[in-house]
Motif scaffolding. Structure first.
Motif, PDB file in Angstrom:
ATOM      1  N   PRO A 206       9.786  12.443  -2.485  1.00  0.00           N
ATOM      2  CA  PRO A 206       9.478  11.149  -3.101  1.00  0.00           C
ATOM      3  C   PRO A 206       7.983  10.961  -3.285  1.00  0.00           C
ATOM      4  N   LYS A 207       7.589  10.307  -4.402  1.00  0.00           N
ATOM      5  CA  LYS A 207       6.174  10.104  -4.727  1.00  0.00           C
ATOM      6  C   LYS A 207       5.762   8.701  -4.269  1.00  0.00           C
ATOM      7  N   THR A 208       5.477   8.590  -2.974  1.00  0.00           N
ATOM      8  CA  THR A 208       5.171   7.270  -2.397  1.00  0.00           C
ATOM      9  C   THR A 208       3.713   7.124  -1.980  1.00  0.00           C
ATOM     10  N   THR A 209       2.897   8.157  -2.161  1.00  0.00           N
ATOM     11  CA  THR A 209       1.514   8.065  -1.710  1.00  0.00           C
ATOM     12  C   THR A 209       0.736   7.044  -2.533  1.00  0.00           C
ATOM     13  N   GLN A 210      -0.366   6.575  -1.969  1.00  0.00           N
ATOM     14  CA  GLN A 210      -1.219   5.612  -2.661  1.00  0.00           C
ATOM     15  C   GLN A 210      -2.221   6.374  -3.520  1.00  0.00           C
TER      16      GLN A 210
ATOM     17  N   ARG B  44      -6.650 -10.191  -2.600  1.00  0.00           N
ATOM     18  CA  ARG B  44      -6.512  -8.931  -3.343  1.00  0.00           C
ATOM     19  C   ARG B  44      -5.703  -9.103  -4.627  1.00  0.00           C
ATOM     20  N   ILE B  45      -4.785 -10.050  -4.619  1.00  0.00           N
ATOM     21  CA  ILE B  45      -3.930 -10.317  -5.778  1.00  0.00           C
ATOM     22  C   ILE B  45      -4.486 -11.541  -6.495  1.00  0.00           C
ATOM     23  N   PRO B  46      -4.716 -11.475  -7.799  1.00  0.00           N
ATOM     24  CA  PRO B  46      -5.300 -12.625  -8.497  1.00  0.00           C
ATOM     25  C   PRO B  46      -4.434 -13.875  -8.368  1.00  0.00           C
TER      26      PRO B  46
ATOM     27  N   ALA C  19      -8.569  -4.349 -11.594  1.00  0.00           N
ATOM     28  CA  ALA C  19      -8.491  -3.178 -12.456  1.00  0.00           C
ATOM     29  C   ALA C  19      -9.333  -2.064 -11.823  1.00  0.00           C
ATOM     30  N   ARG C  20     -10.361  -1.591 -12.515  1.00  0.00           N
ATOM     31  CA  ARG C  20     -11.153  -0.463 -12.008  1.00  0.00           C
ATOM     32  C   ARG C  20     -11.690  -0.746 -10.604  1.00  0.00           C
ATOM     33  N   GLY C  21     -11.524   0.247  -9.733  1.00  0.00           N
ATOM     34  CA  GLY C  21     -11.997   0.120  -8.367  1.00  0.00           C
ATOM     35  C   GLY C  21     -10.980  -0.470  -7.409  1.00  0.00           C
ATOM     36  N   TYR C  22      -9.993  -1.199  -7.953  1.00  0.00           N
ATOM     37  CA  TYR C  22      -8.982  -1.852  -7.107  1.00  0.00           C
ATOM     38  C   TYR C  22      -7.557  -1.456  -7.487  1.00  0.00           C
ATOM     39  N   ALA C  23      -7.382  -0.878  -8.649  1.00  0.00           N
ATOM     40  CA  ALA C  23      -6.038  -0.534  -9.118  1.00  0.00           C
ATOM     41  C   ALA C  23      -5.903   0.981  -9.230  1.00  0.00           C
ATOM     42  N   PRO C  24      -4.700   1.477  -8.955  1.00  0.00           N
ATOM     43  CA  PRO C  24      -3.483   0.731  -8.641  1.00  0.00           C
ATOM     44  C   PRO C  24      -3.487   0.261  -7.187  1.00  0.00           C
ATOM     45  N   MET C  25      -2.491  -0.514  -6.854  1.00  0.00           N
ATOM     46  CA  MET C  25      -2.395  -1.079  -5.512  1.00  0.00           C
ATOM     47  C   MET C  25      -0.982  -0.845  -4.982  1.00  0.00           C
TER      48      MET C  25
ATOM     49  N   ILE D 111       6.038  -1.053  -3.134  1.00  0.00           N
ATOM     50  CA  ILE D 111       5.827  -1.446  -4.520  1.00  0.00           C
ATOM     51  C   ILE D 111       4.456  -0.958  -4.945  1.00  0.00           C
ATOM     52  N   TRP D 112       4.323  -0.672  -6.230  1.00  0.00           N
ATOM     53  CA  TRP D 112       3.064  -0.218  -6.804  1.00  0.00           C
ATOM     54  C   TRP D 112       2.714  -1.135  -7.965  1.00  0.00           C
ATOM     55  N   ILE D 113       1.490  -1.647  -7.952  1.00  0.00           N
ATOM     56  CA  ILE D 113       1.065  -2.681  -8.900  1.00  0.00           C
ATOM     57  C   ILE D 113       0.054  -2.085  -9.867  1.00  0.00           C
ATOM     58  N   SER D 114       0.262  -2.331 -11.137  1.00  0.00           N
ATOM     59  CA  SER D 114      -0.586  -1.741 -12.172  1.00  0.00           C
ATOM     60  C   SER D 114      -1.950  -2.401 -12.240  1.00  0.00           C
ATOM     61  N   GLN D 115      -2.796  -1.826 -13.041  1.00  0.00           N
ATOM     62  CA  GLN D 115      -4.054  -2.443 -13.411  1.00  0.00           C
ATOM     63  C   GLN D 115      -3.805  -3.592 -14.392  1.00  0.00           C
ATOM     64  N   HIS D 116      -4.824  -4.418 -14.605  1.00  0.00           N
ATOM     65  CA  HIS D 116      -4.774  -5.492 -15.597  1.00  0.00           C
ATOM     66  C   HIS D 116      -4.440  -4.910 -16.967  1.00  0.00           C
TER      67      HIS D 116
END
Length: 785
Positions: free
Chosen positions: A111-115, A755-757, A401-407, A437-442
């Motif tokens: 499974p691809k679960t790494t950050q 961390r989350i807008p 976005a850049r520097g913080y994403a993905p999360m 869960i994995w959160i996208s960039q803006h």
């Protein structure tokens, strides 16, 4: 006579070897973690191996039991600066009598679960390399190491290896390969490793795509063009910027005209932090964020005690500037060549996503950019600049976005493979499976065909990266959101989550707590459970359920969506509830005076008959109404402009003054009981003060203060002890900080975003949190068509 000594019994028995298998999860790929493990194992004379895997990093160490125990103890304590560990598990493994410790080829299965690591700003070591004439990377704009450089923007698949990135197109030269293979080198297994011999290169193109210069010559000619007032599209880390000299009024005005961006502030990139400090007030915590590997855009107040060379056209009428430092070698070298700050705005047309491909840039930025500074390293994932501010002493990300994403985030309960579609504005998406869960960039506003394509690409690419095959889609309940329509047309079972419920759940996730809680969700518009437009809500949230306990007195928005662009329409809706038809005769009020008599008559007809005049309880539209009543903003050129201008109008005139209001028992459009905050006494007082020539800043301050007191009244009535703040209105620093202070003074625990807008960029997170909280999480309710 002494008995002879049996010397064989005195020999030290070799320590018994043990072998341990270790699984490390977290941000452990692309940050020099394997080289770190390699060096630690060799230091402790252990054999075995380390490899990247879909879950993170897998290790086997073998040797003396004490040394293995020391390895396990030190492993999480001395990790690289950009790494973070979510979990470490280990178990015994069969001893193999291995002779050495090696870095193995990555495991592709599992499974691809790494950050995945965000893109990282240039580190001090690489900065020294590009400034050292004796270094082979002197002035090389794509210099990087295991501590910095591209990551998420170049990755195609997991695990994070060069073969799974866009750097696979560049074969390393012998010198780079030697660094890559040398455990003592900081570029040991640095996947984007490159140099002038074997790596990407710059080219300067004309509007038609003709090459005008290459390599260092392209960079120096770009600087010369910017100094001459030209607009240059520059391909950077996660997409294009449009750059102009920030001191040149004509150039900045030309950029506004070409980009159709009348007043929305532009971001600035300064050569150094000291240069930023000359124009802006910068607290130590703000400087620290700017210096960080994320290197976001930071919102800083401009200095009033000294003049600035920055054009007034950069941020018209705004006491804040959005500033960032150069975060790649390319930007560092270019800004040094220029020696001045530049406008560095996203390379796109209004309402379109950021451009990432140079050939696409020639088409989509035609007529905007005069020149194109490009390079040949493909950008796999578009990543805009992040935007950050400080509220109540804490970093708050407004655009992640850049520097913080993905999360990556953990769930307390497992969910089936799912996609969260997010909102219509400031869209982000998220995918989840199991307890991750994995959160996208803006992504941005879903207003154009290009933005819809970007939405689809980002959603599908995020799912592919983590090998999530969604079995359910989660979306907003607004039937007209593009994201909702995409969910319904996707063929998967669909679960709808009420907009403001998602806001509060996102805030809870951001603070790593669970309900029950009283959530205050204030924003512009959100589709309510009674099919009216909500936006000033007090929700009692328990997991997947909520009860609407209080709201603002509703009013109508004449023209519907037109009211978002024209705050004066919200003002007339408010006046109609406050004064009845008498508002028609108040030409002394700014919003009334802004309409012709025939227009006013038409609007009154709309309000009276409910024609194209939806009902709303929106706090954001109440901000618009007051901004219009004070003459601050009648027409908005960008979303949230009126509220932003109203906050900025406070300036140094903040006081403790408040206006009167009432709280009444009401009912929603379906007849459900709900407390209502009656703002009419406040509106009457505001119009009276404005008519008497009161100072706009003082009136604006009193308005903000009154909203806070309204919230306190509801909280007291409901006897709430813990409150969560979410929604776009809580991007307002004055409102948020005062709310936090007053709640704390009243003994109420208050949660706000970090961390989350707080805006709609957090909706996708809330949607997955709602799914996870469902009692029947593995069942669905609505079939998409």
């Amino acid at each position: 006579m002494t008995a002879p000594v049996d010397k064989s019994s005195c020999r030290a028995t070799p320590p018994e070897k043990v072998r341990t298998r270790v699984q490390v999860e977290g941000t452990v790929q692309g940050v020099g973690f394997r080289p770190y493990v390699y060096r630690l194992a060799r230091l402790l004379t252990l054999s075995g191996w380390v490899e990247n895997s879909g879950r993170g990093v897998t290790i086997e160490v073998e040797g003396d039991g004490e040394h293995v125990a020391e390895f396990l103890r030190r492993l999480p304590l001395e990790i690289p600066p950009q790494a973070s560990i979510a979990s470490v598990g280990h178990c015994d493994a069969p001893v193999r009598m291995a002779a050495d410790f090696v870095i193995r080829q990555s495991a592709e299965s599992g499974p691809k679960t790494t950050q995945v690591v965000p893109d990282l700003a240039t580190c001090p070591d690489c900065d020294r390399d590009i400034h050292n004439p004796g270094n082979r990377r002197f002035r090389y704009p794509f210099t990087n190491c295991t501590s910095c450089g591209p990551r998420y923007s170049i990755i195609e698949a997991l695990p994070y290896d060069r073969s799974n990135t866009s750097m696979k197109h560049f074969a390393m030269c012998p010198a780079c390969r030697a660094e890559y293979d040398d455990p003592s080198d900081r570029r040991f297994h640095a996947q984007p490793n490159a140099c002038p011999v074997c790596g990407p290169h710059l080219a300067l193109w004309s509007e038609s795509g003709q090459t005008l210069a290459t390599r260092d010559g392209a960079l120096t000619k770009t600087a010369a063009a910017i100094r001459e007032g030209q607009i240059v599209a520059v391909k950077g880390l996660g997409g294009f910027h449009l750059l102009v000299d920030a001191r040149n009024d004509i150039a900045v005005r030309r950029l506004r005209e070409r980009k159709l961006r009348a007043e929305k502030p532009f971001a600035l990139m300064y050569p150094t932090l000291d240069a930023i400090a000359e124009d802006c007030v910068m607290a130590p915590e703000e400087r620290s964020i700017l210096e960080s590997a994320a290197a976001p855009i930071m919102l800083l107040r401009t200095r009033s005690e000294r003049g600035s060379a920055i054009s007034e056209m950069v941020a018209p009428g705004n006491p804040y500037l959005g500033v960032m430092r150069p975060y790649t070698p390319l930007h560092i070298l270019l800004l040094e060549e220029l020696g001045c700050p530049v406008v560095a705005t996203s390379g796109n047309r209004s309402d379109e996503p950021i451009v990432t491909d140079e050939r696409d840039a020639l088409r989509r930025l035609h007529g905007i950019a005069d020149l194109f500074l490009v390079h040949d390293r493909p950008i796999i994932r578009p990543v805009d600049d992040s935007v950050v501010t400080i509220m109540s002493g804490r970093e708050v990300i407004l655009r992640r976005a850049r520097g913080y994403a993905p999360m990556t985030m953990a769930l307390s309960r497992p969910i089936p493979p799912a996609t969260a579609m997010g909102a219509h504005l400031k869209n982000t998406v998220a995918v989840g499976m199991g307890t991750r869960i994995w959160i996208s960039q803006h992504i941005g506003d879903l207003e154009t065909p290009e933005s819809l394509d970007s939405f689809r690409h980002t959603k599908d690419a995020l799912a592919r990266l983590h090998e999530v095959s969604p079995a359910v889609a989660v979306c907003d309940q607004h039937p007209e959101y593009i994201s909702t329509k995409e969910a319904m047309a996707g063929g998967l079972p669909v679960h709808g989550v009420q907009h403001h419920h998602a806001h509060i759940l996102a805030c809870l996730a951001d603070n790593e707590v669970e309900g029950p809680i009283l959530g205050i969700a204030w924003d512009g518009t959100g589709y309510g459970s009674d099919q009216t437009i909500w936006g000033g809500e007090f929700l009692e949230v328990t997991g997947s359920r909520f009860v609407r306990r209080a709201t603002f007195l509703p009013f109508r928005l004449p023209g519907g969506d037109a009211a978002i662009r024209e705050p004066r329409r919200s003002a007339l809706g408010v006046l109609a509830v406050t004064l009845g038809t008498e508002w028609l005769h108040h030409d002394d009020l700014a919003p009334v005076a802004s309409f012709a008599k025939v227009e006013s008559a038409t609007i009154q007809c709309m309000l009276s008959n409910g024609i194209n005049a939806p009902i709303t309880t929106s706090a954001g539209r109440l901000f618009d109404a007051v901004a219009s009543l004070l003459g601050v903003c009648q027409r908005a050129s960008f979303e949230g402009q009126a509220a932003m201008m109203l906050e900025h109008a406070i300036g140094d005139t903040a006081s403790e003054r408040t206006y009167p209001f009432a709280m009444i028992q009401g009912a929603d459009a379906l007849g459900a009981p709900v407390l209502m905050l009656d703002w009419r006494p406040m509106i009457i007082a505001i119009t009276r003060d404005a008519g008497r020539g009161g100072r706009i800043g003082e009136i604006a301050s009193a308005f903000h203060n009154t909203l806070v007191e309204m919230a306190l009244r509801v909280i007291g009535r409901l006897e709430a002890k813990r409150v969560a703040l979410s929604g776009g209105c809580f991007q307002n620093r004055y409102l948020t900080e005062r709310m936090i202070r007053r709640l704390r003074d009243s003994g109420v625990e208050v949660l706000w975003h970090r961390r989350i807008p707080p805006n709609d960029g957090g909706i996708a997170v809330g949607q997955l949190m709602a799914l996870a909280a469902m009692p029947d999480v593995n069942q669905t309710t609505t079939k998409g068509s």
